[in-house]
Design a protein around this motif. Structure first.
Motif, PDB file in Angstrom:
ATOM      1  N   SER A   1      25.858  -7.171 -12.479  1.00 51.31           N
ATOM      2  CA  SER A   1      24.905  -7.812 -13.393  1.00 51.31           C
ATOM      3  C   SER A   1      23.769  -6.866 -13.768  1.00 51.31           C
ATOM      4  O   SER A   1      23.392  -6.775 -14.930  1.00 51.31           O
ATOM      5  CB  SER A   1      24.316  -9.082 -12.760  1.00 51.31           C
TER       6      SER A   1
ATOM      7  N   LEU B   1      23.179  -5.607 -17.522  1.00 54.11           N
ATOM      8  CA  LEU B   1      21.888  -5.886 -18.174  1.00 54.11           C
ATOM      9  C   LEU B   1      21.192  -4.596 -18.573  1.00 54.11           C
ATOM     10  O   LEU B   1      20.614  -4.511 -19.662  1.00 54.11           O
ATOM     11  CB  LEU B   1      20.989  -6.720 -17.259  1.00 54.11           C
TER      12      LEU B   1
ATOM     13  N   GLU C   1      20.219 -23.314 -22.424  1.00 54.57           N
ATOM     14  CA  GLU C   1      20.514 -21.888 -22.568  1.00 54.57           C
ATOM     15  C   GLU C   1      19.373 -21.166 -23.287  1.00 54.57           C
ATOM     16  O   GLU C   1      18.992 -20.046 -22.906  1.00 54.57           O
ATOM     17  CB  GLU C   1      21.825 -21.692 -23.334  1.00 54.57           C
TER      18      GLU C   1
ATOM     19  N   ILE D   1      16.544 -20.722 -20.834  1.00 50.73           N
ATOM     20  CA  ILE D   1      16.847 -19.666 -19.863  1.00 50.73           C
ATOM     21  C   ILE D   1      16.645 -18.291 -20.500  1.00 50.73           C
ATOM     22  O   ILE D   1      16.056 -17.391 -19.891  1.00 50.73           O
ATOM     23  CB  ILE D   1      18.279 -19.818 -19.306  1.00 50.73           C
ATOM     24  N   LEU D   2      17.112 -18.121 -21.726  1.00 54.30           N
ATOM     25  CA  LEU D   2      16.935 -16.851 -22.434  1.00 54.30           C
ATOM     26  C   LEU D   2      15.450 -16.545 -22.614  1.00 54.30           C
ATOM     27  O   LEU D   2      14.996 -15.429 -22.315  1.00 54.30           O
ATOM     28  CB  LEU D   2      17.639 -16.885 -23.801  1.00 54.30           C
TER      29      LEU D   2
ATOM     30  N   ASN E   1      12.872 -17.734 -20.920  1.00 55.27           N
ATOM     31  CA  ASN E   1      12.256 -17.494 -19.616  1.00 55.27           C
ATOM     32  C   ASN E   1      12.574 -16.092 -19.109  1.00 55.27           C
ATOM     33  O   ASN E   1      11.691 -15.385 -18.608  1.00 55.27           O
ATOM     34  CB  ASN E   1      12.734 -18.547 -18.603  1.00 55.27           C
ATOM     35  N   SER E   2      13.819 -15.672 -19.252  1.00 53.89           N
ATOM     36  CA  SER E   2      14.215 -14.331 -18.797  1.00 53.89           C
ATOM     37  C   SER E   2      13.477 -13.239 -19.562  1.00 53.89           C
ATOM     38  O   SER E   2      12.992 -12.268 -18.972  1.00 53.89           O
ATOM     39  CB  SER E   2      15.725 -14.146 -18.967  1.00 53.89           C
ATOM     40  N   LEU E   3      13.380 -13.390 -20.880  1.00 47.11           N
ATOM     41  CA  LEU E   3      12.685 -12.384 -21.690  1.00 47.11           C
ATOM     42  C   LEU E   3      11.180 -12.386 -21.411  1.00 47.11           C
ATOM     43  O   LEU E   3      10.543 -11.331 -21.406  1.00 47.11           O
ATOM     44  CB  LEU E   3      12.979 -12.601 -23.168  1.00 47.11           C
ATOM     45  N   GLU E   4      10.608 -13.571 -21.154  1.00 49.77           N
ATOM     46  CA  GLU E   4       9.183 -13.641 -20.795  1.00 49.77           C
ATOM     47  C   GLU E   4       8.934 -12.925 -19.472  1.00 49.77           C
ATOM     48  O   GLU E   4       7.934 -12.208 -19.328  1.00 49.77           O
ATOM     49  CB  GLU E   4       8.715 -15.093 -20.704  1.00 49.77           C
ATOM     50  N   LYS E   5       9.819 -13.109 -18.502  1.00 45.65           N
ATOM     51  CA  LYS E   5       9.680 -12.421 -17.209  1.00 45.65           C
ATOM     52  C   LYS E   5       9.718 -10.908 -17.401  1.00 45.65           C
ATOM     53  O   LYS E   5       8.895 -10.183 -16.838  1.00 45.65           O
ATOM     54  CB  LYS E   5      10.789 -12.857 -16.244  1.00 45.65           C
ATOM     55  N   LEU E   6      10.670 -10.432 -18.197  1.00 52.78           N
ATOM     56  CA  LEU E   6      10.770  -8.998 -18.461  1.00 52.78           C
ATOM     57  C   LEU E   6       9.512  -8.495 -19.165  1.00 52.78           C
ATOM     58  O   LEU E   6       8.939  -7.466 -18.792  1.00 52.78           O
ATOM     59  CB  LEU E   6      12.013  -8.693 -19.300  1.00 52.78           C
TER      60      LEU E   6
END
Length: 150
Positions: free
Chosen positions: A4, A8, A127, A130-131, A133-138
């Motif tokens: 993963s 990524l 979905e 989740i996308l 949230n993931s981009l905000e974390k990055l």
């Protein structure tokens, strides 16, 4: 490195590079072949609807006012922006887009809008969340790690 993490990493690098190449090619092959990616991002930072100070724009781009001055000189020379002294304080330089600059802004905005619409097309609300949230974390990690402006 887990599969993963590897996938990524490759995807993010490829996406970043592809977006830059597509933006460059779109500018080079289109109506605005006289401006660079850096200049289109400066146009984006100036914004559509009001004049902004050189300091505000430089801060948004995370560059010095001196560096921005060179970019604005080029945009003014090419007819994309105008600069005026503030009526309240003649030391303050205000920058705004010309009609040509606003058109370039809109076309660049459409490129980004189309890209995002395609990305989320067919995703359900979970979905999408989740996308996002993931981009905000990055994004938060990069800003914190490298002291970038929020």
């Amino acid at each position: 490195m887990t599969k993963s993490v590897s996938v990524l990493n490759e995807l993010l690098i490829e996406l970043f590079n592809d977006i830059l190449i597509i933006e460059q090619n779109t500018l080079k092959d289109g109506k605005f072949k006289d401006i660079s990616i850096t200049e289109i991002h400066t146009i984006e930072a100036i914004g559509m609807y009001k004049s902004r100070t050189m300091s505000e724009i430089a801060q948004d781009l995370n560059i010095t006012v001196g560096t921005l001055t060179i970019a604005i000189n080029n945009l003014v020379r090419k007819g994309y922006a105008v600069r005026e002294r503030s009526e309240k304080d003649r030391r303050v330089v205000m920058v705004s887009l010309t009609r040509k600059g606003k058109l370039a802004y809109r076309l660049h905005e459409k490129f980004h809008s189309d890209m995002i619409k395609y990305t989320i097309e067919g995703l359900n609300e979970t979905e999408e969340a989740i996308l996002i949230n993931s981009l905000e974390k990055l994004n938060n990690y990069l800003k914190q790690k490298y002291n970038l402006k929020d």
